[in-house]
Write an enzyme that holds these catalytic residues in place. Structure first.
Site, PDB file in Angstrom:
ATOM      1  CE  LYS A 176      -2.231   3.144   1.874  1.00  0.00           C
ATOM      2  NZ  LYS A 176      -1.932   4.529   1.436  1.00  0.00           N
ATOM      3  CD  GLU A 251      13.090   1.458   9.319  1.00  0.00           C
ATOM      4  OE1 GLU A 251      13.573   2.577   9.549  1.00  0.00           O
ATOM      5  OE2 GLU A 251      13.670   0.407   9.619  1.00  0.00           O
ATOM      6  CB  CYS A 285      13.296   9.042   7.330  1.00  0.00           C
ATOM      7  SG  CYS A 285      14.456   7.938   6.532  1.00  0.00           S
ATOM      8  CD  GLU A 383       9.824  13.775  10.134  1.00  0.00           C
ATOM      9  OE1 GLU A 383       8.688  13.317  10.365  1.00  0.00           O
ATOM     10  OE2 GLU A 383      10.727  13.100   9.610  1.00  0.00           O
TER      11      GLU A 383
HETATM   12  P1  NDP Z   1       2.350   8.807   6.747  1.00  0.00           P
HETATM   13  O1  NDP Z   1       2.557   8.207   8.080  1.00  0.00           O
HETATM   14  O2  NDP Z   1       1.352   9.875   6.581  1.00  0.00           O
HETATM   15  O3  NDP Z   1       1.944   7.672   5.700  1.00  0.00           O
HETATM   16  C1  NDP Z   1       2.727   6.511   5.477  1.00  0.00           C
HETATM   17  C2  NDP Z   1       1.855   5.453   4.837  1.00  0.00           C
HETATM   18  O4  NDP Z   1       0.890   4.990   5.785  1.00  0.00           O
HETATM   19  C3  NDP Z   1       1.040   5.964   3.652  1.00  0.00           C
HETATM   20  O5  NDP Z   1       0.946   4.950   2.692  1.00  0.00           O
HETATM   21  C4  NDP Z   1      -0.286   6.272   4.291  1.00  0.00           C
HETATM   22  O6  NDP Z   1      -1.333   6.322   3.375  1.00  0.00           O
HETATM   23  C5  NDP Z   1      -0.411   5.099   5.250  1.00  0.00           C
HETATM   24  N1  NDP Z   1      -1.337   5.287   6.352  1.00  0.00           N
HETATM   25  C6  NDP Z   1      -1.661   6.438   6.986  1.00  0.00           C
HETATM   26  N2  NDP Z   1      -2.564   6.186   7.967  1.00  0.00           N
HETATM   27  C7  NDP Z   1      -2.786   4.846   7.967  1.00  0.00           C
HETATM   28  C8  NDP Z   1      -3.619   3.970   8.742  1.00  0.00           C
HETATM   29  N3  NDP Z   1      -4.391   4.413   9.722  1.00  0.00           N
HETATM   30  N4  NDP Z   1      -3.581   2.644   8.454  1.00  0.00           N
HETATM   31  C9  NDP Z   1      -2.788   2.176   7.470  1.00  0.00           C
HETATM   32  N5  NDP Z   1      -2.021   2.955   6.682  1.00  0.00           N
HETATM   33  C10 NDP Z   1      -2.008   4.271   6.934  1.00  0.00           C
HETATM   34  O7  NDP Z   1       3.798   9.255   6.247  1.00  0.00           O
HETATM   35  P2  NDP Z   1       4.127  10.090   4.960  1.00  0.00           P
HETATM   36  O8  NDP Z   1       3.692   9.346   3.739  1.00  0.00           O
HETATM   37  O9  NDP Z   1       3.649  11.486   5.184  1.00  0.00           O
HETATM   38  O10 NDP Z   1       5.718  10.058   4.956  1.00  0.00           O
HETATM   39  C11 NDP Z   1       6.509  10.966   5.609  1.00  0.00           C
HETATM   40  C12 NDP Z   1       7.031  10.365   6.896  1.00  0.00           C
HETATM   41  O11 NDP Z   1       7.711   9.146   6.641  1.00  0.00           O
HETATM   42  C13 NDP Z   1       8.043  11.267   7.581  1.00  0.00           C
HETATM   43  O12 NDP Z   1       7.749  11.322   8.947  1.00  0.00           O
HETATM   44  C14 NDP Z   1       9.358  10.543   7.347  1.00  0.00           C
HETATM   45  O13 NDP Z   1      10.325  10.829   8.327  1.00  0.00           O
HETATM   46  C15 NDP Z   1       8.932   9.115   7.371  1.00  0.00           C
HETATM   47  N6  NDP Z   1       9.904   8.258   6.689  1.00  0.00           N
HETATM   48  C16 NDP Z   1      10.665   7.382   7.438  1.00  0.00           C
HETATM   49  C17 NDP Z   1      11.645   6.597   6.838  1.00  0.00           C
HETATM   50  C18 NDP Z   1      12.473   5.621   7.638  1.00  0.00           C
HETATM   51  O14 NDP Z   1      13.082   4.740   7.047  1.00  0.00           O
HETATM   52  N7  NDP Z   1      12.556   5.732   8.963  1.00  0.00           N
HETATM   53  C19 NDP Z   1      11.919   6.686   5.396  1.00  0.00           C
HETATM   54  C20 NDP Z   1      11.040   7.588   4.700  1.00  0.00           C
HETATM   55  C21 NDP Z   1      10.084   8.356   5.349  1.00  0.00           C
HETATM   56  P3  NDP Z   1      -1.812   7.740   2.780  1.00  0.00           P
HETATM   57  O15 NDP Z   1      -0.624   8.592   2.526  1.00  0.00           O
HETATM   58  O16 NDP Z   1      -2.474   7.306   1.554  1.00  0.00           O
HETATM   59  O17 NDP Z   1      -2.715   8.310   3.819  1.00  0.00           O
END
Ligand code: NDP
Length: 489
Positions: A176, A251, A285, A383
């Site tokens: 997803k 992550e 991240c 962040e």
């Molecule tokens: P989000 O947490 O908003 O979303 C991540 C994924 O989770 C998306 O596919 C999102 O879908 C999905 N999602 C959101 N809510 C739910 C739920 N309740 N149940 C299941 N799936 C859900 O993160 P972002 O996409 O905004 O990414 C940015 C963040 O990711 C930053 O905080 C960054 O630091 C972190 N990150 C961490 C990394 C690591 O390796 N530690 C690497 C890259 C990024 P949708 O967007 O469609 O709502």
């Protein structure tokens, strides 16, 4: 306009809802594609396909060496199609083309080769138990259907870090991606059709977190979840998974610090810190968004950082000369602007203002630097996930470590110094999953990554990355006819 379908059971489908989500090119703010708005019904279909593939058919019977061969084939196809995949990702989330395509050809695709090699080398053990006439051994077994949930900032690399070990371990997956950047994941499935994958091995559903991601995590046949995203989404996913006691790898985000000690080479530190925050427009991240600088260096460091950052070219992510591309999507662009305005209104010293920089069309923000920041401010604690850095002064090593660790996050840290022994001592004291000494931003398939504290748990890459997708079974075998004690007289 490109209209995508979602990929389940080796075939493309329209969403049950009959609706699609617009996806914009952040470099131009133009809608260029639509992705399916999948709902629980589509998710059910995807999990069913993944389940059937896990229990029946060629994947269920495939031995580990053959899984390795399949992964090598996938790696070859990714390398051969790196330009096409990179082009779509750049159009979808504005990431610089030069930062996607070459890694896809080299170390990103290496994940497939690395885990291809590991598929038949993750051995169990023979345990010398204290029991007569008993052979006890362990087997590492896949979970079954795994949910891989990815963020929008680097959809392909985030996915590859999960997909390669998940498949090497023998699982099947439902992916997803974020609704803000799903196109490159769907394109990946398009190119992988050439690999002749068992139907249902990799399935992709697209849509929103609550209506697509949530039913996926909650589905009883999903046995493990690997999530990359922010803390709010991660904590919701962890809670949903906990209701059915599912293992989760998290992550999450960070507020990573780059520490510049008084004995650092100033030019090296300035360039290193700039290169640790501004690539990917601060949307990594591990972006080093807090610069902790020894008080004696604060003024020259701040001037130097402002100078190198204000020269960075902002614009078209396809232009090899561009250093700063757009923010990946409109809601996030507005969030970064809000964060900058809030920091300014709170009285922090704005040394370099990136607002209004770059092309007029599209979601551009240039390097933005705040100085004289203290660690109790919102800017130092939360962040931003944009090209914004806070400079915090410190007076001695202990204070630097205290400020570094005074954070809910613990993803990464950088130390800039000419005294390596001192850096090694400091690295031990810093609560972060990755510590860089006189470099930043390196990553490799062989080396584990992950967070401390609210930056997450579990590890990706390396042996740990494979271990996350396996569970261990202990088998007890009687080596002579069992002679149990009489059960009852
Ligand atoms: P989000 O947490 O908003 O979303 C991540 C994924 O989770 C998306 O596919 C999102 O879908 C999905 N999602 C959101 N809510 C739910 C739920 N309740 N149940 C299941 N799936 C859900 O993160 P972002 O996409 O905004 O990414 C940015 C963040 O990711 C930053 O905080 C960054 O630091 C972190 N990150 C961490 C990394 C690591 O390796 N530690 C690497 C890259 C990024 P949708 O967007 O469609 O709502």
């Amino acid at each position: 306009m490109k209209i995508y379908q979602f990929y389940v059971g080796g075939a493309w489908h329209d969403p049950a809802s009959g609706t699609w989500i617009d996806t914009e090119n952040p470099a131009t703010a133009e809608v260029w594609a639509r992705i399916p708005d999948c709902n629980a019904e589509d998710v059910k279909r995807a999990v069913q396909a993944a389940r059937e593939c896990f229990y029946d058919g060629p994947w269920a019977r495939m031995n580990a060496a053959d899984r390795g061969r399949l992964l090598r084939r996938i790696g070859d196809i990714v390398v051969a199609n790196a330009e096409r995949l990179g082009d779509v990702e750049t159009r979808d989330n504005g990431k610089l083309a030069k930062n996607i395509t070459p890694p896809l050809k080299s170390w990103q695709s290496d994940s497939f080769y690395y885990y291809a090699g590991m598929a038949d080398k993750f051995e169990g053990a023979l345990i010398p138990v204290d029991a007569p006439d008993i052979l006890n051994y362990t087997r590492h077994e896949p979970f079954g259907v795994c949910a891989l949930i990815t963020a929008w900032n680097s959809p392909l690399s985030v996915l590859i870090w999960k997909l390669a070990p998940a498949l090497a371990a023998g699982n099947t997956v439902v992916v997803k991606p974020s609704e803000h950047a799903s196109a490159s994941t769907l394109e990946l499935m398009g190119v992988l059709e050439e690999a002749d994958l068992p139907p249902g091995l990799i399935n992709v559903v697209t849509g929103y977190g609550p209506t697509t991601g949530e039913p996926l995590v909650d589905h009883p046949d999903v046995r493990m979840v690997s999530f990359t995203g922010g803390v709010p989404g991660g904590s919701m996913v962890a809670s949903t998974a906990a209701r059915k006691v599912k293992p989760v790898v998290m992550e999450l985000g960070g507020k990573s610090q780059q520490i510049v000690l008084e004995d650092a080479d100033l030019d090296l530190a300035v360039n290193g810190v700039a290169s640790g925050i501004f690539p990917a427009t601060g949307q990594s991240c591990i972006s080093g968004s807090r610069a902790l600088v020894h008080r004696s260096l604060v003024e020259p460091f701040t001037e130097g950082l402002a100078e190198v950052s204000s020269n960075a070219r902002i614009g078209d992510p396809n232009d090899p000369a561009t250093r700063i591309g757009p923010i990946a999507n409109k809601p996030h662009y507005e969030k970064v602007l809000r964060d900058i305005a809030a920091a300014e209104q709170s009285g922090l010293r704005l040394v370099l203002d990136g607002r209004g920089k770059g092309p007029e069309q599209g979601y551009y923000i240039g390097p933005t630097i705040f100085a004289d920041v203290t660690n109790d401010t919102k800017l130092a604690r939360e962040e931003v996930f944009g090209p914004v850095i806070a400079i915090l002064p410190f007076d001695d090593e202990d204070e630097a470590v205290r400020i570094a660790n005074d954070s809910i996050f613990g993803l990464a840290a950088g130390i800039w110094t000419s005294d390596t022994a001192r850096a090694i001592r400091m690295a031990e004291r810093i609560e972060a999953g990755t510590v860089y000494i006189n470099n930043y931003f390196n990553a490799a398939t062989q080396s584990p990554v992950g967070g401390y504290k609210q930056s997450g748990y579990g590890r990706e890459n390396g042996f740990a990355g494979m271990g996350a997708f396996l569970q261990t079974k202990s088998v007890w075998l009687a080596t002579s006819p069992a002679q149990p004690e009489p059960f009852a007289d």
